[in-house]
Design an enzyme around this catalytic site. Sequence first.
Site, PDB file in Angstrom:
ATOM      1  N   SER A  26     -11.818  -2.192   2.541  1.00  0.00           N
ATOM      2  CA  SER A  26     -12.962  -3.071   2.827  1.00  0.00           C
ATOM      3  C   SER A  26     -13.478  -2.992   4.256  1.00  0.00           C
ATOM      4  CB  SER A  26     -12.564  -4.513   2.525  1.00  0.00           C
ATOM      5  OG  SER A  26     -11.454  -4.886   3.320  1.00  0.00           O
TER       6      SER A  26
ATOM      7  N   ASP B 199       3.590   7.386  -0.582  1.00  0.00           N
ATOM      8  CA  ASP B 199       4.572   8.406  -0.196  1.00  0.00           C
ATOM      9  C   ASP B 199       4.762   9.392  -1.348  1.00  0.00           C
ATOM     10  OD1 ASP B 199       6.761   9.632   1.284  1.00  0.00           O
ATOM     11  OD2 ASP B 199       6.911   7.725   2.352  1.00  0.00           O
ATOM     12  N   ILE B 200       5.761  10.255  -1.206  1.00  0.00           N
ATOM     13  CA  ILE B 200       6.069  11.187  -2.288  1.00  0.00           C
ATOM     14  C   ILE B 200       6.672  10.398  -3.450  1.00  0.00           C
ATOM     15  CG2 ILE B 200       6.415  13.156  -0.741  1.00  0.00           C
ATOM     16  CD1 ILE B 200       9.498  12.654  -1.111  1.00  0.00           C
ATOM     17  N   PRO B 201       6.641  10.955  -4.652  1.00  0.00           N
ATOM     18  CA  PRO B 201       7.100  10.199  -5.823  1.00  0.00           C
ATOM     19  C   PRO B 201       8.488   9.564  -5.655  1.00  0.00           C
ATOM     20  CG  PRO B 201       5.992  12.191  -6.534  1.00  0.00           C
ATOM     21  CD  PRO B 201       6.060  12.274  -5.039  1.00  0.00           C
TER      22      PRO B 201
ATOM     23  N   LYS C  76       0.852  -1.212   0.000  1.00  0.00           N
ATOM     24  CA  LYS C  76       0.000   0.000   0.000  1.00  0.00           C
ATOM     25  C   LYS C  76       0.879   1.252   0.000  1.00  0.00           C
ATOM     26  CE  LYS C  76      -4.031  -2.232   1.921  1.00  0.00           C
ATOM     27  NZ  LYS C  76      -3.417  -3.507   2.387  1.00  0.00           N
TER      28      LYS C  76
ATOM     29  N   THR D  80      10.201   8.611  -2.992  1.00  0.00           N
ATOM     30  CA  THR D  80      10.204   7.473  -2.070  1.00  0.00           C
ATOM     31  C   THR D  80       9.438   6.298  -2.683  1.00  0.00           C
ATOM     32  OG1 THR D  80      10.243   9.082  -0.282  1.00  0.00           O
ATOM     33  CG2 THR D  80       9.782   6.815   0.329  1.00  0.00           C
TER      34      THR D  80
ATOM     35  N   GLY E 169     -14.990 -13.780   3.212  1.00  0.00           N
ATOM     36  CA  GLY E 169     -14.853 -14.717   4.334  1.00  0.00           C
ATOM     37  C   GLY E 169     -14.764 -14.002   5.663  1.00  0.00           C
ATOM     38  N   ALA E 170     -13.567 -13.906   6.231  1.00  0.00           N
ATOM     39  CA  ALA E 170     -13.389 -13.346   7.580  1.00  0.00           C
ATOM     40  C   ALA E 170     -14.003 -11.955   7.741  1.00  0.00           C
ATOM     41  CB  ALA E 170     -11.902 -13.313   7.923  1.00  0.00           C
TER      42      ALA E 170
HETATM   43  O1  3DU Z   1      -9.503 -10.539   5.631  1.00  0.00           O
HETATM   44  P1  3DU Z   1      -8.551 -11.569   5.087  1.00  0.00           P
HETATM   45  O2  3DU Z   1      -7.839 -12.372   6.119  1.00  0.00           O
HETATM   46  O3  3DU Z   1      -9.215 -12.412   4.025  1.00  0.00           O
HETATM   47  O4  3DU Z   1      -7.359 -10.768   4.356  1.00  0.00           O
HETATM   48  C1  3DU Z   1      -7.567  -9.719   3.448  1.00  0.00           C
HETATM   49  C2  3DU Z   1      -6.256  -9.220   2.948  1.00  0.00           C
HETATM   50  O5  3DU Z   1      -6.428  -8.151   2.049  1.00  0.00           O
HETATM   51  C3  3DU Z   1      -5.306  -8.698   4.024  1.00  0.00           C
HETATM   52  O6  3DU Z   1      -3.989  -8.966   3.590  1.00  0.00           O
HETATM   53  C4  3DU Z   1      -5.564  -7.219   4.031  1.00  0.00           C
HETATM   54  O7  3DU Z   1      -4.437  -6.486   4.469  1.00  0.00           O
HETATM   55  C5  3DU Z   1      -5.815  -6.952   2.554  1.00  0.00           C
HETATM   56  N1  3DU Z   1      -6.673  -5.813   2.272  1.00  0.00           N
HETATM   57  C6  3DU Z   1      -7.910  -5.692   2.798  1.00  0.00           C
HETATM   58  O8  3DU Z   1      -8.360  -6.578   3.542  1.00  0.00           O
HETATM   59  C7  3DU Z   1      -8.705  -4.574   2.476  1.00  0.00           C
HETATM   60  C8  3DU Z   1      -8.271  -3.635   1.643  1.00  0.00           C
HETATM   61  O9  3DU Z   1      -9.031  -2.636   1.320  1.00  0.00           O
HETATM   62  C9  3DU Z   1      -7.001  -3.784   1.096  1.00  0.00           C
HETATM   63  C10 3DU Z   1      -6.237  -4.882   1.424  1.00  0.00           C
END
Ligand code: 3DU
Length: 221
Positions: free
Chosen positions: A117, A65-67, A62, A69, A173-174
């Site tokens: 998410s 940073d600035i360009p 993810k 870096t 899932g989780a």
């Molecule tokens: O929730 P899980 O265990 O299925 O993992 C989701 C992965 O996706 C985890 O590595 C998390 O850092 C990454 N992720 C998100 O869950 C949500 C985002 O918006 C971006 C990345």
Amino acid sequence: MEKNTCMILALDVTDREEALRIAEDVWEFVDAIKVGYPLILATGLGIIRELAEFAPIIADFKVADIPNTNRLICDQVFEAGADAVIVQGFTGRDSLDACLEIASEYRKDVFVVSEMSHPGGAEFLQPAAEAIAKMASEAGAFGLVAPATRPERVRKIRKIIGDKLTIISPGVGAQGGKASDVIAAGADWVIVGRSIYRAESPKEAARQIAEEIEAELRGEN
Ligand code: 3DU
């Protein structure tokens, strides 16, 4: 990255042997393995090459940073053998362009986070998501990261970008998202972590999600 099972494994374990064991167990059910801070901080960047034996590797740093870096980070990531990097879009076009410039030198891919998410993803990032998606599309990114926990948002983002970019979608899932729903909403790949690596049998868990996606794509759901 080839689309086959439409599933990406998020390998957020912190033990090298466990990571390799799970990758060996589930590789046939995933199109890529996503690694990030937990595994890489615990085991080192060398884990990327070891896991690349099983599947293409997406490095989820993810980058935000600035360009200059961003350029330095992406260079390290691709030099270590990653096939793609995940970067944030909220830092703006110049920061994204820096990542794309390095990716193009290595002939690798960049995914841009448009919206996250988790519940907090709706606080600050969601209002900017559509502008970030448009920027990523204009800049020539390979894909976007959009939330499986909100399939209606994936559908909206897909409408904005058309078929030009791919969408990878975490939150299955989780976190409560359902793989077939988010594929139906227009995602190319779902990203699944805990539901696979914490399962009693990661292989069985991966097989079940892959079958659910396959049924959705055949129109059986
Ligand atoms: O929730 P899980 O265990 O299925 O993992 C989701 C992965 O996706 C985890 O590595 C998390 O850092 C990454 N992720 C998100 O869950 C949500 C985002 O918006 C971006 C990345």
